[in-house]
Design an enzyme around this catalytic site. Sequence first.
Site, short mmCIF file in Angstrom:
data_model
loop_
_atom_site.label_atom_id
_atom_site.label_comp_id
_atom_site.label_asym_id
_atom_site.label_seq_id
_atom_site.Cartn_x
_atom_site.Cartn_y
_atom_site.Cartn_z
N ILE A 295 45.99 42.20 31.01
CA ILE A 295 45.12 41.96 29.85
C ILE A 295 44.15 43.12 29.68
O ILE A 295 43.64 43.35 28.61
CB ILE A 295 44.34 40.62 29.95
CG1 ILE A 295 43.36 40.63 31.12
CG2 ILE A 295 45.25 39.43 30.01
CD1 ILE A 295 42.28 39.56 31.00
N ASP A 296 43.92 43.87 30.77
CA ASP A 296 42.93 44.97 30.72
C ASP A 296 43.41 46.18 29.92
O ASP A 296 42.61 47.04 29.57
CB ASP A 296 42.59 45.43 32.13
CG ASP A 296 41.77 44.40 32.89
OD1 ASP A 296 41.44 43.36 32.30
OD2 ASP A 296 41.47 44.62 34.07
O1 F6P Z 1 43.42 42.77 36.26
C1 F6P Z 1 43.13 41.83 35.32
C2 F6P Z 1 41.89 41.05 35.66
O2 F6P Z 1 41.86 40.09 34.66
C3 F6P Z 1 40.60 41.86 35.76
O3 F6P Z 1 39.99 42.14 34.54
C4 F6P Z 1 39.75 40.99 36.63
O4 F6P Z 1 38.78 41.73 37.34
C5 F6P Z 1 40.74 40.41 37.57
O5 F6P Z 1 41.98 40.39 36.90
C6 F6P Z 1 40.36 39.03 38.08
O6 F6P Z 1 41.43 38.50 38.77
P1 F6P Z 1 41.46 37.26 39.75
O7 F6P Z 1 40.17 36.52 39.60
O8 F6P Z 1 42.63 36.47 39.30
O9 F6P Z 1 41.65 37.82 41.10
#
Ligand code: F6P
Length: 342
Positions: free
Chosen positions: A126-127
Amino acid sequence: MKIGILTGGGDCPGLNPVIRAVVRQAINNGDNVVGIRYGWKGLLNKEVEELTLQKISGILPRGGTILGTSRTNPYKDENGPSNIEKNFKELGLDALVAIGGEDTLGVANKLYKERKLNVVGVPKTIDNDLSATDFTFGFDTAVNIVTECLDRLHTTAESHNRIMVVEVMGRHAGWIATYGGMAGGADYILVPEIPIDIEEVIESIRKRHKRGKNFSIIVVAEGATFKDDTYYVQEKELDEFGHIKLGGIGNALGEILKNKLKYDVRVTVLGHIQRGGSPTAFDRVLGTRFGVKAYDLIKKSKFGCMCALSGNKIIEVPLDEAVKELKTVDMEIYNISKLFFG
Ligand code: F6P
């Protein structure tokens, strides 16, 4: 052919359309696909299931991934890569489709280069911070969610004369903040690429209030830092790829603005809402095109490659190129969003 498919890293709307496209193409052409559960973890544990037409029926509009995902890094353990190679062979796989971001595709690239495994990559996050592709699927859905949330926050901010700080995802890059903020009419957007100059933010809000606007919407990416470079983290514990869990910049910023401006401030952290739910039409189409291309790459033995979007064409690029550096925000676009600050 027997093709394996896995989804690794954070989930993302659009993963199921990719899986569906690979399976449909494979079965139409007389090949078989097995789904590997929970990313690289499933290949380490040989947790697989055959993907039939019945299994993938109805998944196009579904968010998440029917295969499950994890942040397992096989290179964390010294026997990990050899176990992956052994299981790849024991499962009788001719090729593997790895769908993921920088971490998952980094592993795929190493397995291709060091162990000669027949791997192709599909970019997701999504980033939108992966190089060598204009867009990753999931990004458009996240931006639409942020936009809708900003529309909603506008009406309540205006009713109460409040400053709303909205923290969005974006670990290293401010794509979601920039696109979501621009589409939702944010009055300031803070991204990881540019350290926060708090005096500038305050000045801009003051200017806005002087011209009669009694509310402001400030969008901040979770990975944004103040000038001293300190990340705001929820937990110091690192995941298997060495990432910290970000979060907290919104509250920190809200606190500063409250103290310095004496306005009523509220903070909203959108968090995983941005990653959940049904993919947009754009992400369904992009995921489908990527899935078809991934199958095509396998049939042409273009291993070590990833499908990518260039303009409106689906192309192939070496995985090497995709994982060599992160794609930060295009400053030309960010500078357009800046024209509307204050
Ligand atoms: O890499 C995508 C992302 O949505 C980042 O923006 C975010 O920091 C991270 O994943 C959070 O991921 P999770 O909480 O699932 O480890």
